[in-house]
Design a protein around this motif. Structure first.
Motif, mmCIF file in Angstrom:
data_model
loop_
_atom_site.group_PDB
_atom_site.id
_atom_site.type_symbol
_atom_site.label_atom_id
_atom_site.label_comp_id
_atom_site.label_asym_id
_atom_site.label_seq_id
_atom_site.Cartn_x
_atom_site.Cartn_y
_atom_site.Cartn_z
ATOM 1 N N HIS A 106 31.478 46.331 41.501
ATOM 2 C CA HIS A 106 31.823 46.792 40.152
ATOM 3 C C HIS A 106 30.581 47.109 39.317
ATOM 4 O O HIS A 106 30.666 47.700 38.257
ATOM 5 C CB HIS A 106 32.665 45.738 39.431
ATOM 6 C CG HIS A 106 34.043 45.574 39.995
ATOM 7 N ND1 HIS A 106 34.398 44.538 40.814
ATOM 8 C CD2 HIS A 106 35.152 46.337 39.856
ATOM 9 C CE1 HIS A 106 35.678 44.657 41.143
ATOM 10 N NE2 HIS A 106 36.166 45.732 40.580
ATOM 11 N N ARG A 107 29.424 46.649 39.809
ATOM 12 C CA ARG A 107 28.118 46.857 39.147
ATOM 13 C C ARG A 107 28.072 46.239 37.746
ATOM 14 O O ARG A 107 27.545 46.820 36.795
ATOM 15 C CB ARG A 107 27.741 48.346 39.120
ATOM 16 C CG ARG A 107 27.674 48.957 40.528
ATOM 17 C CD ARG A 107 27.168 50.394 40.518
ATOM 18 N NE ARG A 107 27.288 50.967 41.843
ATOM 19 C CZ ARG A 107 28.348 51.656 42.285
ATOM 20 N NH1 ARG A 107 29.369 51.892 41.469
ATOM 21 N NH2 ARG A 107 28.377 52.126 43.508
ATOM 22 N N ILE A 108 28.674 45.054 37.652
ATOM 23 C CA ILE A 108 28.577 44.233 36.442
ATOM 24 C C ILE A 108 28.424 42.780 36.883
ATOM 25 O O ILE A 108 28.757 42.424 38.017
ATOM 26 C CB ILE A 108 29.803 44.359 35.509
ATOM 27 C CG1 ILE A 108 31.094 43.973 36.243
ATOM 28 C CG2 ILE A 108 29.907 45.759 34.924
ATOM 29 C CD1 ILE A 108 32.320 43.900 35.343
ATOM 30 N N ALA A 109 27.933 41.943 35.984
ATOM 31 C CA ALA A 109 27.785 40.525 36.305
ATOM 32 C C ALA A 109 29.138 39.819 36.254
ATOM 33 O O ALA A 109 30.006 40.152 35.440
ATOM 34 C CB ALA A 109 26.813 39.870 35.330
ATOM 35 N N VAL A 110 29.291 38.836 37.145
ATOM 36 C CA VAL A 110 30.401 37.888 37.036
ATOM 37 C C VAL A 110 30.094 36.934 35.882
ATOM 38 O O VAL A 110 30.931 36.668 35.033
ATOM 39 C CB VAL A 110 30.599 37.105 38.342
ATOM 40 C CG1 VAL A 110 31.729 36.088 38.208
ATOM 41 C CG2 VAL A 110 30.873 38.066 39.501
ATOM 42 N N TYR A 229 23.563 24.301 27.571
ATOM 43 C CA TYR A 229 23.755 25.119 28.766
ATOM 44 C C TYR A 229 24.893 26.089 28.491
ATOM 45 O O TYR A 229 25.954 25.699 27.988
ATOM 46 C CB TYR A 229 24.103 24.244 29.969
ATOM 47 C CG TYR A 229 22.987 23.312 30.383
ATOM 48 C CD1 TYR A 229 22.083 23.675 31.367
ATOM 49 C CD2 TYR A 229 22.847 22.057 29.780
ATOM 50 C CE1 TYR A 229 21.062 22.818 31.747
ATOM 51 C CE2 TYR A 229 21.826 21.194 30.157
ATOM 52 C CZ TYR A 229 20.936 21.580 31.138
ATOM 53 O OH TYR A 229 19.918 20.737 31.515
ATOM 54 N N VAL A 230 24.680 27.357 28.849
ATOM 55 C CA VAL A 230 25.648 28.390 28.476
ATOM 56 C C VAL A 230 25.955 29.265 29.687
ATOM 57 O O VAL A 230 25.067 29.601 30.485
ATOM 58 C CB VAL A 230 25.119 29.266 27.326
ATOM 59 C CG1 VAL A 230 26.229 30.180 26.790
ATOM 60 C CG2 VAL A 230 24.549 28.411 26.201
ATOM 61 N N LEU A 231 27.228 29.629 29.810
ATOM 62 C CA LEU A 231 27.692 30.623 30.772
ATOM 63 C C LEU A 231 28.378 31.736 29.991
ATOM 64 O O LEU A 231 29.192 31.459 29.113
ATOM 65 C CB LEU A 231 28.697 30.018 31.750
ATOM 66 C CG LEU A 231 28.206 28.941 32.713
ATOM 67 C CD1 LEU A 231 29.393 28.221 33.344
ATOM 68 C CD2 LEU A 231 27.333 29.555 33.801
ATOM 69 N N VAL A 232 28.051 32.977 30.299
ATOM 70 C CA VAL A 232 28.723 34.123 29.676
ATOM 71 C C VAL A 232 29.098 35.085 30.788
ATOM 72 O O VAL A 232 28.254 35.452 31.620
ATOM 73 C CB VAL A 232 27.834 34.830 28.643
ATOM 74 C CG1 VAL A 232 28.661 35.873 27.887
ATOM 75 C CG2 VAL A 232 27.224 33.837 27.666
ATOM 76 N N GLY A 233 30.375 35.488 30.804
ATOM 77 C CA GLY A 233 30.836 36.322 31.902
ATOM 78 C C GLY A 233 31.770 37.433 31.477
ATOM 79 O O GLY A 233 32.100 37.578 30.301
ATOM 80 N N ALA A 234 32.191 38.196 32.474
ATOM 81 C CA ALA A 234 33.088 39.331 32.238
ATOM 82 C C ALA A 234 34.145 39.375 33.337
ATOM 83 O O ALA A 234 33.882 38.974 34.476
ATOM 84 C CB ALA A 234 32.294 40.636 32.221
#
Length: 315
Positions: A106-110, A229-234
């Motif tokens: 998909h060429r985006i980050a999880v 601690y941080v997680l950011v996703g799509a």
């Protein structure tokens, strides 16, 4: 690039002989794993021929310097089985700054994982970086300006497994940071300007409600959290893409999400939280608990989401 460990030994030859002799297996395997990710342990032996430093690793656990971005070194199960997933230890000026699980189809980050830092100003980039080792594993182990990487390798297409800057040009979408530049000091702030850390984001959402969320988290972390601690996703869409020359180039995600674990100086949890937003002009961010976010994420995968943080950031 010849490692100093090959010049000085760094105990590696001793480890190699002990590995062969099958002595202290626990210590051996720990050191072997360390040097596997440095590219110095090849075919079950020490190899001091020149090798690149690896930013694309098989497992985050094989890269000790990359594990510090996960609370108590727990890597989420989320996305582990994603087809075409690449694990990136994001290197800039010869050190790691955060970790990204990247979807090369998909060429985006999880997601991107990081520790919050108070910003010291500066560090906003006009250039956008790409990951050379997503093009060729033998290339240099550090993000590089996409334009100059193309100049260094004329005739080599850089975008087979990652988004390129030109994909976003005139697309109608912002290059939306997952790991936000405002949550870091220089040079980590510069490092967030890699296209493996951005997704096509609705401009209204990016510049308003989502930006406000990032600012609110900055205030919270500065006031209450010795460490955060941080997680950011799509979450990718079923079939919405930035299309260039009739080719589906970059998936336009349906949702963005955020999760954090705020801890004291002894790594004891203080507070946690989460949020999600549809990637639309609705410009709405919904605050959630970690449990609520994990339940939400589960509906998009057949694999267990599990806990995003160790013990779900509970004391």
């Amino acid at each position: 690039m010849r490692s100093k460990c090959c010049e000085t030994g760094c105990g590696l030859r001793k480890v190699q002989s002990r590995y062969t002799a099958n002595s202290d297996r626990g210590e051996e395997l720990e050191m072997v794993n360390k040097y596997k990710y440095l590219g110095l342990w090849v075919d079950n032996k020490l190899d001091c021929q020149p090798h690149p430093l690896f930013d694309v690793v098989e497992r985050f656990e094989n890269a000790p310097e990359c594990m510090k971005y996960f609370y108590k070194e727990k890597v989420p199960e989320l996305g582990a089985s994603t087809s075409g997933a690449a694990r990136l230890c994001q290197r800039f000026v010869n050190r790691y700054h955060f970790a990204t699980l990247y979807d090369t189809i998909h060429r985006i980050a999880v997601y991107s994982a990081y520790q919050f830092q108070p910003s010291n100003g500066g560090g906003r980039e006009n250039r956008w970086f790409v990951e050379p080792q997503l093009v060729d594993r033998s290339w240099q182990g550090e993000m590089k300006d996409g334009y100059w990487l193309g100049q260094d390798h004329p005739g080599v297409y850089l975008g087979e497994r990652q988004a390129l800057n030109e994909d976003f040009t005139y697309s109608g979408f912002d290059r939306g940071h997952l790991n936000p530049n405002g949550h870091h000091a220089v040079p980590s702030r510069n490092a967030t300007f890699t296209l493996t850390n951005v997704v096509p984001q609705n401009p209204k959402l990016n510049q308003n409600a989502w930006g406000n969320l990032e600012s609110q988290l900055t205030e919270l972390f500065l006031e209450k959290c010795p460490k955060a601690y941080v997680l950011v996703g799509a979450i990718p869409s079923a079939d919405s893409w930035i299309v260039k020359n009739n080719v589906k180039r970059v998936n336009i995600p349906d949702y963005l999400w955020n999760a954090y674990c705020c801890v004291d100086n002894n790594d004891r949890p203080i507070q946690s939280g989460a949020a999600r937003a549809r990637n639309t002009e609705d410009n709405l961010v919904e605050q959630l608990s970690l449990d609520e976010l994990e339940t939400f994420l589960q509906q998009f995968t057949a694999q267990p989401v599990g806990e995003l943080f160790y013990n779900n950031c509970r004391a």
